[in-house]
Design an enzyme around this catalytic site. Structure first.
Site, PDB file in Angstrom:
ATOM      1  N   ASP A 286      11.716   1.429  -0.920  1.00  8.60           N
ATOM      2  CA  ASP A 286      11.296   0.085  -0.529  1.00  8.60           C
ATOM      3  C   ASP A 286      11.216  -0.831  -1.743  1.00  8.60           C
ATOM      4  OD1 ASP A 286      10.022  -2.005   1.170  1.00  8.60           O
ATOM      5  OD2 ASP A 286       8.326  -1.572  -0.145  1.00  8.60           O
ATOM      6  N   HIS A 287      10.671  -0.342  -2.843  1.00 11.92           N
ATOM      7  CA  HIS A 287      10.549  -1.164  -4.046  1.00 11.92           C
ATOM      8  C   HIS A 287      11.891  -1.390  -4.720  1.00 11.92           C
ATOM      9  CE1 HIS A 287       5.963  -0.463  -4.669  1.00 11.92           C
ATOM     10  NE2 HIS A 287       6.273  -0.819  -3.439  1.00 11.92           N
ATOM     11  N   ASP A 288      12.885  -0.610  -4.365  1.00 15.31           N
ATOM     12  CA  ASP A 288      14.223  -0.782  -4.929  1.00 15.31           C
ATOM     13  C   ASP A 288      15.020  -1.848  -4.185  1.00 15.31           C
ATOM     14  OD1 ASP A 288      16.451  -0.295  -6.532  1.00 15.31           O
ATOM     15  OD2 ASP A 288      17.181   1.308  -5.246  1.00 15.31           O
TER      16      ASP A 288
ATOM     17  N   SER B 292      16.994  -0.375  -9.223  1.00 17.56           N
ATOM     18  CA  SER B 292      16.695  -1.617  -9.929  1.00 17.56           C
ATOM     19  C   SER B 292      15.272  -1.631 -10.478  1.00 17.56           C
ATOM     20  CB  SER B 292      16.931  -2.820  -9.025  1.00 17.56           C
ATOM     21  OG  SER B 292      16.071  -2.782  -7.905  1.00 17.56           O
TER      22      SER B 292
ATOM     23  N   ASP C 296      20.024   1.056  -5.974  1.00 16.42           N
ATOM     24  CA  ASP C 296      20.638   1.121  -7.297  1.00 16.42           C
ATOM     25  C   ASP C 296      19.623   1.349  -8.422  1.00 16.42           C
ATOM     26  OD1 ASP C 296      19.348  -1.290  -7.228  1.00 16.42           O
ATOM     27  OD2 ASP C 296      21.111  -2.506  -7.657  1.00 16.42           O
TER      28      ASP C 296
END
Length: 101
Positions: free
Chosen positions: A10-12, A84, A82
């Site tokens: 979710d945080h990505d 991030s 990815d």
């Protein structure tokens, strides 16, 4: 482990755009973009530290549709898995996260 992996993903891939507004003191003055969470007087923690309201600001609405209802939000990250949150979403974030600034 599944919950932790889900939060990592979710945080990505998701981050809603934030509005540039102040929502202090919104427990008595409710607006469309701010909501206040009133703290009950019998709460065991918050009244002791002088907090009677927690300010809550809504995410910025997407303006491309031009419609207020239903409210849509803009994702400021890419929808690609990815990593991030490890490498950043641009060169500046990459430098900060990897210690190259």
């Amino acid at each position: 482990m599944a919950m932790t992996w889900g939060q990592y993903l979710d945080h990505d891939i998701t981050l809603a755009a934030q509005q540039d507004i102040s929502c202090d003191g919104t427990c008595n003055d409710l607006t469309r973009e701010c909501f206040g969470i009133s703290i009950p007087v019998d709460d065991p923690h918050f009244p002791k530290v002088g907090v009677s309201c927690i300010a809550l600001k809504r995410d910025a609405p997407a303006t491309s549709a031009g419609l207020a209802t239903p409210r849509e939000h803009t994702n400021v990250l890419s929808a690609f898995i990815d990593a991030s949150q490890v490498y950043g979403v641009d060169k500046n974030d990459f430098g900060v996260l990897r210690g190259h600034c």
